[in-house]
Scaffold this motif. Structure first.
Motif, PDB file in Angstrom:
ATOM      1  N   UNK A 107      55.885  81.957 140.062  1.00 32.21           N
ATOM      2  CA  UNK A 107      55.714  82.455 138.697  1.00 32.21           C
ATOM      3  C   UNK A 107      54.238  82.678 138.381  1.00 32.21           C
ATOM      4  N   UNK A 108      53.404  81.728 138.765  1.00 38.51           N
ATOM      5  CA  UNK A 108      51.975  81.823 138.469  1.00 38.51           C
ATOM      6  C   UNK A 108      51.322  82.973 139.233  1.00 38.51           C
ATOM      7  N   UNK A 109      51.750  83.161 140.487  1.00 40.83           N
ATOM      8  CA  UNK A 109      51.185  84.272 141.269  1.00 40.83           C
ATOM      9  C   UNK A 109      51.477  85.614 140.610  1.00 40.83           C
ATOM     10  N   UNK A 110      52.642  85.727 139.975  1.00 41.34           N
ATOM     11  CA  UNK A 110      52.993  86.961 139.278  1.00 41.34           C
ATOM     12  C   UNK A 110      52.183  87.118 137.992  1.00 41.34           C
ATOM     13  N   UNK A 111      51.869  85.992 137.355  1.00 46.15           N
ATOM     14  CA  UNK A 111      51.187  86.037 136.057  1.00 46.15           C
ATOM     15  C   UNK A 111      49.673  86.211 136.162  1.00 46.15           C
ATOM     16  N   UNK A 112      49.073  85.708 137.235  1.00 48.48           N
ATOM     17  CA  UNK A 112      47.612  85.691 137.331  1.00 48.48           C
ATOM     18  C   UNK A 112      46.948  87.044 137.075  1.00 48.48           C
ATOM     19  N   UNK A 113      47.494  88.173 137.591  1.00 53.24           N
ATOM     20  CA  UNK A 113      46.825  89.459 137.331  1.00 53.24           C
ATOM     21  C   UNK A 113      46.830  89.862 135.850  1.00 53.24           C
ATOM     22  N   UNK A 114      47.710  89.250 135.058  1.00 57.37           N
ATOM     23  CA  UNK A 114      47.809  89.606 133.637  1.00 57.37           C
ATOM     24  C   UNK A 114      46.842  88.822 132.761  1.00 57.37           C
ATOM     25  N   UNK A 115      46.231  87.774 133.308  1.00 54.91           N
ATOM     26  CA  UNK A 115      45.440  86.848 132.501  1.00 54.91           C
ATOM     27  C   UNK A 115      43.949  87.178 132.560  1.00 54.91           C
ATOM     28  N   UNK A 116      43.290  87.083 131.409  1.00 51.16           N
ATOM     29  CA  UNK A 116      41.834  87.242 131.347  1.00 51.16           C
ATOM     30  C   UNK A 116      41.124  85.919 131.623  1.00 51.16           C
ATOM     31  N   UNK A 117      41.833  84.811 131.398  1.00 53.35           N
ATOM     32  CA  UNK A 117      41.237  83.488 131.582  1.00 53.35           C
ATOM     33  C   UNK A 117      42.352  82.454 131.628  1.00 53.35           C
ATOM     34  N   UNK A 118      42.079  81.333 132.292  1.00 49.49           N
ATOM     35  CA  UNK A 118      42.979  80.181 132.276  1.00 49.49           C
ATOM     36  C   UNK A 118      42.210  78.980 131.734  1.00 49.49           C
ATOM     37  N   UNK A 119      42.762  78.348 130.709  1.00 49.24           N
ATOM     38  CA  UNK A 119      42.267  77.053 130.251  1.00 49.24           C
ATOM     39  C   UNK A 119      43.209  76.006 130.837  1.00 49.24           C
ATOM     40  N   UNK A 120      42.693  75.210 131.758  1.00 48.28           N
ATOM     41  CA  UNK A 120      43.519  74.185 132.414  1.00 48.28           C
ATOM     42  C   UNK A 120      43.143  72.846 131.784  1.00 48.28           C
ATOM     43  N   UNK A 121      44.061  72.290 131.005  1.00 45.76           N
ATOM     44  CA  UNK A 121      43.771  71.095 130.204  1.00 45.76           C
ATOM     45  C   UNK A 121      44.212  69.837 130.951  1.00 45.76           C
ATOM     46  N   UNK A 122      43.281  68.893 131.056  1.00 46.97           N
ATOM     47  CA  UNK A 122      43.540  67.598 131.683  1.00 46.97           C
ATOM     48  C   UNK A 122      43.338  66.501 130.647  1.00 46.97           C
ATOM     49  N   UNK A 123      43.993  65.363 130.856  1.00 50.11           N
ATOM     50  CA  UNK A 123      43.775  64.208 129.984  1.00 50.11           C
ATOM     51  C   UNK A 123      42.689  63.324 130.585  1.00 50.11           C
ATOM     52  N   UNK A 124      41.729  62.976 129.747  1.00 55.14           N
ATOM     53  CA  UNK A 124      40.597  62.179 130.245  1.00 55.14           C
ATOM     54  C   UNK A 124      41.015  60.792 130.696  1.00 55.14           C
TER      55      UNK A 124
END
Length: 295
Positions: A107-124
């Motif tokens: 799913x992500x491989x299909x979506x990546x070309x559509x995205x201008x940026x990814x915010x990947x949120x982690x818990x500290x």
């Protein structure tokens, strides 16, 4: 007396261009102004994706299910402010199960070309990020096409021990917390095999470093996506630095568009050179008129 629009003012600077080119340029300029950024928001359930988006953007983002990752499909939220749109794609959280992670990889491989940026949120306050590391290496690091920029957001740093030392009035960690936040960033960078500069420690509840996150977003987004993002930001994050970067990028994007159109136009070399000579005058005009289009 009615004030001239930004388009009317920019047309004055395009008078030297042949009419056909002028019309083409206005059309391309309109596409730049109306560009709709698409930002993917990643992270496991409970990392604070919705609260982060609500803190950054004017429009209220619906809260996601905090109990169970109930969807296998990305949830798209389209925000509107005036004539400008922004799409946030809430991507399914990795690490819910091995079976689902396999589905998400495709799913992500299909979506990546559509995205201008990814915010990947982690818990500290998470102890380990093995799931994120594996998924990043399997999907992002192995991706063959151009990747969107990824900003790693280390959220909820106000919970860093000793949590009771967080200075709420000044929205700052204590000296000991600050030291441990730095150590946490170093640990995450080593584990995920990324640079420390790509990790931004923030706290929505503690009002900590959100402006730095916005500045990083404006700097890392593709040039055409920077200015259209600004109208959606909360007032406090539309700073002089953010607007300066966005307006400068808008001028650069206009130059690129003009150069491409001139290169493709069937013009004599003398005419082509004459038009290229006034390109930067038009770019300066575009920067000065930024407020007409994006304020």
């Amino acid at each position: 007396m009615k004030k001239p629009s930004g388009y009317a003012l920019i047309r004055r600077h395009l008078r030297r261009y042949p009419r056909s080119l002028r019309q083409h340029l206005i059309k391309e300029l309109n596409q730049l102004v109306m560009y709709e950024p698409v930002i993917g928001i990643m992270g496991k359930t409970g990392v604070g994706k919705s609260s982060l988006c609500n803190a950054l953007f004017r429009s209220e983002i619906c809260a996601v299910n905090a109990v169970e990752a109930c969807t296998r499909q990305p949830q798209r939220v389209r925000l509107r402010f005036g004539n400008h749109y922004l799409t946030l794609v809430d991507l399914p959280g990795v690490g819910e199960s091995q079976a689902r992670d396999g589905e998400y990889s495709e799913l992500y491989r299909e979506l990546l070309p559509q995205l201008d940026m990814v915010l990947w949120v982690l818990k500290a306050d998470d102890r380990a990020y093995a799931v994120e590391e594996q998924f990043y290496q399997d999907v992002f690091a192995q991706y063959c096409g151009p990747l969107p920029p990824v900003l790693w957001v280390l959220n909820q740093v106000d919970k860093t021990e000793p949590a009771e030392q967080w200075n709420w009035p000044s929205a700052q960690p204590s000296a000991l917390q600050a030291e441990r936040i730095t150590q946490k960033v170093q640990v995450v960078a080593r584990q995920l095999k990324i640079t420390e500069a790509g990790i931004l420690p923030v706290s929505v509840r503690g009002r900590y470093h959100l402006s730095r996150l916005v500045e990083a977003m404006i700097t890392r987004l593709p040039k055409q996506a920077r200015s259209p993002l600004v109208p959606h930001l909360q007032t406090g994050y539309r700073t002089e630095a953010v607007i300066s970067t966005a307006s400068s990028s808008f001028g650069d994007a206009v130059v690129n568009v003009i150069d491409q159109i001139i290169d493709l136009a069937p013009l004599p070399q003398m005419a082509r050179s004459a038009l290229q000579a006034v390109t930067h005058t038009v770019a300066r005009a575009a920067r000065s008129l930024w407020g007409f289009f994006f304020s």
